[in-house]
Write an enzyme that holds these catalytic residues in place. Structure first.
Site, short mmCIF file in Angstrom:
data_model
loop_
_atom_site.label_atom_id
_atom_site.label_comp_id
_atom_site.label_asym_id
_atom_site.label_seq_id
_atom_site.Cartn_x
_atom_site.Cartn_y
_atom_site.Cartn_z
N GLY A 1 0.79 -1.23 0.00
CA GLY A 1 0.00 0.00 0.00
C GLY A 1 0.82 1.27 0.00
N HIS B 1 -17.31 22.85 -0.21
CA HIS B 1 -18.59 22.61 0.45
C HIS B 1 -19.05 23.85 1.22
CE1 HIS B 1 -21.83 20.23 2.08
NE2 HIS B 1 -21.47 20.52 3.31
N ASP C 1 -31.87 21.58 0.44
CA ASP C 1 -32.06 21.97 1.84
C ASP C 1 -31.78 23.46 2.00
OD1 ASP C 1 -29.24 22.27 1.86
OD2 ASP C 1 -28.98 20.21 2.54
N LYS D 1 -34.81 19.18 4.43
CA LYS D 1 -34.16 17.88 4.58
C LYS D 1 -33.72 17.67 6.02
CE LYS D 1 -29.93 17.33 2.99
NZ LYS D 1 -28.79 17.21 2.07
N ARG E 1 -31.34 14.97 8.49
CA ARG E 1 -30.41 13.85 8.60
C ARG E 1 -30.28 13.49 10.08
NH1 ARG E 1 -26.79 12.54 4.77
NH2 ARG E 1 -26.95 14.63 3.85
N ASP F 1 -26.96 21.01 -6.38
CA ASP F 1 -26.20 20.70 -5.17
C ASP F 1 -24.73 20.67 -5.52
OD1 ASP F 1 -25.80 20.14 -2.51
OD2 ASP F 1 -27.05 18.34 -2.47
N GLY G 1 -29.38 9.42 -2.57
CA GLY G 1 -30.62 9.32 -1.82
C GLY G 1 -31.42 10.60 -1.78
N THR G 2 -30.76 11.72 -1.47
CA THR G 2 -31.46 13.00 -1.39
C THR G 2 -32.02 13.40 -2.75
OG1 THR G 2 -30.11 13.76 0.47
CG2 THR G 2 -31.23 15.44 -0.83
#
Length: 318
Positions: free
Chosen positions: A40, A132, A171, A194, A196, A221, A228-229
């Site tokens: 690795g 984000h 959201d 939304k 969570r 988004d 899922g959303t």
């Protein structure tokens, strides 16, 4: 300075994106290699001189975030030890960006830890897209050039000439960005409510605020992983009388299971960028638009000490 002075290299998962950037600028991709040993361990090597050059390393922190992040650190170290004048880390998608705050006891602010490590390894500048949250720029002490996918996605959607369109935010947290999309397209906005319940990828859309009856909807988004959303919101829009449903994502982080969900959902088409190399998105319901030319133009401007913000003069700020 001329464009031929620019040296762009690609990491193991950033090479195809880097090649597109080089094609746009009209230069050759930097010679390098990456090896992953059976235990690795990652080995990186620069196969040409970079002494006194300004170099640019392309590597998203995406679908293999821990390996890709580690590789960036090794590249930064290698370029600095090879006496590069400066090193810019081009990270089209900045993974762990959701870990941008300490919202409960005894947790790490992961995005901040990532930022500090990349700088300590030798990055002099960071070039990324659609973080984000924009506060992540504050985790870096070095300059961060923050690009936006909105103009490219918006242009594509405008060319689709969708009538009676409404932009839908999944959201409240993404409402401001959704409004920027809507302003660009000159259409109204609706917002999903939304919730969570835990630290998983499952969220439930409880309500939709805004008029979607008889309209075509565009869900926007920054990214989706499980889908899922997106699918839940699309079903909710259908139940409330929406016609055709589309989605626009800055980053296509979708898993194979997510793509299957989308293929079996009311969503007509998901439009996203190539910020992350993702074979799972090879679907008739997914359209990938390259943002490599945008990054290439930004690199040319950085290299020539020109303004990058002028690329987005007509784009609303986050």
């Amino acid at each position: 300075m001329t464009n031929t002075d620019i040296k762009i290299f690609g990491g193991s998962t950033g090479k195809s994106f880097a090649q597109k950037m080089c094609d746009y600028i009209g230069i050759e991709l930097g010679k390098s290699e990456v090896l992953t040993f059976s235990d690795g361990n990652i080995f990186v090597k620069i196969n040409e001189t970079v002494r006194d050059h300004d170099v640019y390393l392309v590597q998203p922190i995406g679908l293999q975030p821990n390996d890709e992040f580690t590789e960036i650190l090794f590249w930064m170290d290698a370029f600095k030890r090879a006496s590069a004048n400066s090193v810019t880390a081009i990270i089209p998608y900045f993974g762990y960006a959701k870990g941008d705050k300490k919202d409960e006891p005894r947790v790490s602010i992961r995005a901040r830890a990532y930022a500090e490590c990349i700088e300590l390894a030798g990055a002099d500048r960071i070039l990324t897209m659609d973080l984000h949250s924009s506060q992540i720029q504050g985790f870096f002490k070095k300059p961060v050039d923050h690009l936006f996918a909105l103009p490219i996605l918006s242009d594509y959607i405008q060319n689709m000439r969708i009538e009676e369109l409404v932009v839908v935010s999944p959201d409240v947290g993404f409402a401001k960005e959704a409004r920027n999309f809507a302003t660009s397209l000159q259409v109204p906005v609706a917002i999903g409510d939304k919730m969570r319940k835990s630290h998983d990828e499952n969220a439930k859309v409880l309500e939709i605020i805004g008029d979607v009856q008889g309209k075509n909807a565009l869900i926007v988004d920054d990214f989706s992983i499980s889908g899922g959303t997106l699918v839940d919101l699309a079903k909710g829009l259908k139940e409330r009388g929406a016609n055709k449903i589309y989605a626009a994502l800055s980053h296509l982080m979708l898993t194979e299971a997510a793509v299957e969900k989308i293929e079996n959902s009311p969503i007509e088409l998901v439009i996203g960028t190539d910020s992350v190399e993702n074979e799972a998105t090879l679907s008739k319901k997914i359209k990938t638009i390259s943002v490599a030319p945008l990054f290439a133009e930004a690199v040319v401007r950085i290299h020539n000490r020109e303004s990058i913000s002028s690329l987005f003069d007509t784009v609303p700020r986050r």
